[in-house]
Design a protein around this motif. Structure first.
Motif, mmCIF file in Angstrom:
data_model
loop_
_atom_site.group_PDB
_atom_site.id
_atom_site.type_symbol
_atom_site.label_atom_id
_atom_site.label_comp_id
_atom_site.label_asym_id
_atom_site.label_seq_id
_atom_site.Cartn_x
_atom_site.Cartn_y
_atom_site.Cartn_z
ATOM 1 N N ILE A 22 0.835 -1.202 0.000
ATOM 2 C CA ILE A 22 0.000 0.000 0.000
ATOM 3 C C ILE A 22 0.871 1.253 0.000
ATOM 4 O O ILE A 22 0.600 2.223 -0.715
ATOM 5 C CB ILE A 22 -0.952 -0.002 1.212
ATOM 6 C CG1 ILE A 22 -1.953 -1.150 1.081
ATOM 7 C CG2 ILE A 22 -1.702 1.326 1.316
ATOM 8 C CD1 ILE A 22 -2.830 -1.354 2.298
ATOM 9 N N LEU A 23 1.938 1.236 0.792
ATOM 10 C CA LEU A 23 2.846 2.384 0.815
ATOM 11 C C LEU A 23 3.464 2.614 -0.561
ATOM 12 O O LEU A 23 3.601 3.751 -1.017
ATOM 13 C CB LEU A 23 3.937 2.161 1.861
ATOM 14 C CG LEU A 23 3.490 2.148 3.325
ATOM 15 C CD1 LEU A 23 4.663 1.843 4.237
ATOM 16 C CD2 LEU A 23 2.848 3.476 3.711
ATOM 17 N N ASN A 24 3.830 1.525 -1.234
ATOM 18 C CA ASN A 24 4.390 1.646 -2.583
ATOM 19 C C ASN A 24 3.337 2.103 -3.584
ATOM 20 O O ASN A 24 3.608 2.947 -4.447
ATOM 21 C CB ASN A 24 4.990 0.305 -3.025
ATOM 22 C CG ASN A 24 6.276 -0.018 -2.311
ATOM 23 O OD1 ASN A 24 7.034 0.876 -1.947
ATOM 24 N ND2 ASN A 24 6.534 -1.289 -2.083
ATOM 25 N N LEU A 25 2.149 1.545 -3.483
ATOM 26 C CA LEU A 25 1.068 1.894 -4.394
ATOM 27 C C LEU A 25 0.727 3.381 -4.301
ATOM 28 O O LEU A 25 0.555 4.058 -5.317
ATOM 29 C CB LEU A 25 -0.178 1.064 -4.069
ATOM 30 C CG LEU A 25 -1.472 1.434 -4.799
ATOM 31 C CD1 LEU A 25 -1.333 1.189 -6.296
ATOM 32 C CD2 LEU A 25 -2.645 0.638 -4.235
ATOM 33 N N ARG A 55 -1.651 -8.071 -6.091
ATOM 34 C CA ARG A 55 -0.557 -8.756 -5.386
ATOM 35 C C ARG A 55 -0.482 -10.196 -5.886
ATOM 36 O O ARG A 55 -1.499 -10.833 -6.153
ATOM 37 C CB ARG A 55 -0.738 -8.691 -3.871
ATOM 38 C CG ARG A 55 -1.981 -9.331 -3.302
ATOM 39 C CD ARG A 55 -1.959 -9.202 -1.789
ATOM 40 N NE ARG A 55 -3.057 -9.904 -1.144
ATOM 41 C CZ ARG A 55 -3.135 -10.124 0.159
ATOM 42 N NH1 ARG A 55 -2.170 -9.693 0.945
ATOM 43 N NH2 ARG A 55 -4.147 -10.772 0.683
ATOM 44 N N GLU A 56 0.740 -10.673 -5.999
ATOM 45 C CA GLU A 56 1.015 -12.025 -6.491
ATOM 46 C C GLU A 56 1.075 -12.964 -5.287
ATOM 47 O O GLU A 56 1.906 -12.789 -4.401
ATOM 48 C CB GLU A 56 2.350 -12.019 -7.233
ATOM 49 C CG GLU A 56 2.794 -13.358 -7.777
ATOM 50 C CD GLU A 56 4.176 -13.251 -8.399
ATOM 51 O OE1 GLU A 56 4.269 -12.922 -9.591
ATOM 52 O OE2 GLU A 56 5.173 -13.475 -7.669
ATOM 53 N N VAL A 81 1.498 -6.148 -10.839
ATOM 54 C CA VAL A 81 1.907 -6.550 -9.490
ATOM 55 C C VAL A 81 2.627 -5.388 -8.810
ATOM 56 O O VAL A 81 3.559 -4.808 -9.370
ATOM 57 C CB VAL A 81 2.816 -7.786 -9.534
ATOM 58 C CG1 VAL A 81 3.354 -8.112 -8.138
ATOM 59 C CG2 VAL A 81 2.053 -8.982 -10.105
ATOM 60 N N VAL A 82 2.171 -5.069 -7.609
ATOM 61 C CA VAL A 82 2.786 -3.996 -6.805
ATOM 62 C C VAL A 82 3.935 -4.586 -5.999
ATOM 63 O O VAL A 82 3.793 -5.655 -5.397
ATOM 64 C CB VAL A 82 1.752 -3.353 -5.863
ATOM 65 C CG1 VAL A 82 2.395 -2.227 -5.061
ATOM 66 C CG2 VAL A 82 0.567 -2.836 -6.666
ATOM 67 N N ASP A 83 5.054 -3.900 -5.990
ATOM 68 C CA ASP A 83 6.233 -4.361 -5.257
ATOM 69 C C ASP A 83 5.912 -4.452 -3.763
ATOM 70 O O ASP A 83 5.171 -3.636 -3.224
ATOM 71 C CB ASP A 83 7.390 -3.378 -5.477
ATOM 72 C CG ASP A 83 8.718 -3.956 -5.008
ATOM 73 O OD1 ASP A 83 8.768 -5.136 -4.608
ATOM 74 O OD2 ASP A 83 9.715 -3.205 -5.033
ATOM 75 N N ILE A 84 6.492 -5.448 -3.086
ATOM 76 C CA ILE A 84 6.246 -5.601 -1.652
ATOM 77 C C ILE A 84 7.420 -5.117 -0.812
ATOM 78 O O ILE A 84 7.402 -5.213 0.401
ATOM 79 C CB ILE A 84 5.942 -7.073 -1.282
ATOM 80 C CG1 ILE A 84 7.110 -8.001 -1.661
ATOM 81 C CG2 ILE A 84 4.648 -7.513 -1.886
ATOM 82 C CD1 ILE A 84 6.901 -9.427 -1.218
#
Length: 311
Positions: free
Chosen positions: A204-207, A267-268, A306-309
């Motif tokens: 979420i912070l990255n998004l 998310r993957e 895909v958003v980075d985690i």
């Protein structure tokens, strides 16, 4: 030196308590203590420091226990080869699953496994990704269900599905009347987040590109997605929900759910195992049962991104 003795020192290292370790090994506490002492006498070293509470391994003991885990893993492989040769679907499978997936995936998974494979015993731990990875490396778990990629060469990732991320908005929020939301439209001071340590938080912070807002007061943090949703319901706030969390929403509830603009963030979710994993047949069966639960469209990336985690 016996495999049983190695199992006892591994159990004591895992539980750090003689009584609990003996219960997990289905023996009396004196029996476990005596066998560990015999092993120490045979090796000529102290494996555990009994003066500490809880009991901890000595420096040489930690190395011995690490090797014991390897030996027990290899011995387990022999048993697994025999089991698979017999074509029997039985045994125990230890699964780690992150809290943001567990409430939505586990109930139908438990039901299906119990009905189809009554001889299989599922042991599930709901913990964060970092702990799952560590437990896989220590052979305390057979597999994990986590968000990937992990970027860890010792862990194999088998992608299960791609879970779209949705905005959940209070009816008192300015975004309530929108059908689609842009990440930069989300006010970080109205955003409810999971606590530190959850990969979903970092996504979420990255998004929303919130890393630069280091001074934000998030007011309240929790490890439970359902709690975040309820906080939004009682405020003018916003949170982000994964797709599985909204799948059973009623039509009135879906009024609070907004899609993000394409490519839709996702998310993957993967089934992860250690590179030296055992129980191949059980894990493959687990994968098949998960895919039977998850809707087909979620199993393909399609127009999602895909958003980075990681930060």
């Amino acid at each position: 030196m016996t495999l049983t003795q190695l199992e006892y020192i591994v159990a004591l290292d895992t539980h750090r308590h003689f009584v609990l370790a003996s219960e997990k090994c289905f023996v009396t506490q004196p029996t476990l203590s005596m066998q560990i002492q015999k092993l120490e006498e045979e090796l000529g070293v102290k494996i555990f420091d009994r003066t500490k509470q809880p009991v901890i391994p000595t420096e040489i003991g930690a190395s011995i226990i690490a090797q014991a885990r390897v030996v027990l893993r290899d011995a387990g492989l022999i048993r697994q080869l025999i089991s698979e040769q017999k074509d029997s679907m039985s045994g125990e499978i230890r699964i780690g699953i992150i809290p943001t997936i567990a409430p939505y995936l586990l109930p139908p998974l438990f039901k299906n496994i119990r009905e189809k494979y009554p001889q299989v015993n599922l042991v599930v731990r709901e913990i964060i990704t970092e702990e799952i990875v560590q437990e896989l490396k220590n052979n305390r778990l057979d597999c994990g269900i986590v968000v990937t990629p992990l970027k860890d060469s010792s862990i194999k990732e088998d992608v299960l599905f791609y879970e779209e991320l949705f905005v959940y908005v209070s009816k008192n929020n300015a975004l309530y009347d929108k059908k689609y939301v842009l990440p930069n439209e989300i006010d970080p001071n109205q955003l409810w987040l999971l606590e530190e340590g959850h990969c979903f938080r970092s996504q979420i912070l990255n998004l929303c590109e919130l890393q630069k807002f280091s001074a934000i007061n998030f007011r309240y943090e929790t490890g439970n997605i359902e709690t975040l949703k309820r906080m939004v319901d009682k405020s003018d706030g916003i949170t982000i929900l994964p797709e599985l969390a909204v799948m059973e929403f009623t039509k009135p509830q879906m009024k609070f759910v907004k899609q993000l603009k394409e490519p839709r963030p996702a998310r993957e979710v993967s089934l992860v195992i250690h590179r030296d994993h055992l129980k191949t047949k059980l894990i493959q069966t687990l994968k098949e049962e998960i895919l039977a639960i998850v809707p087909k469209p979620m199993q393909k990336l399609n127009r999602k991104k895909v958003v980075d985690i990681s930060y």
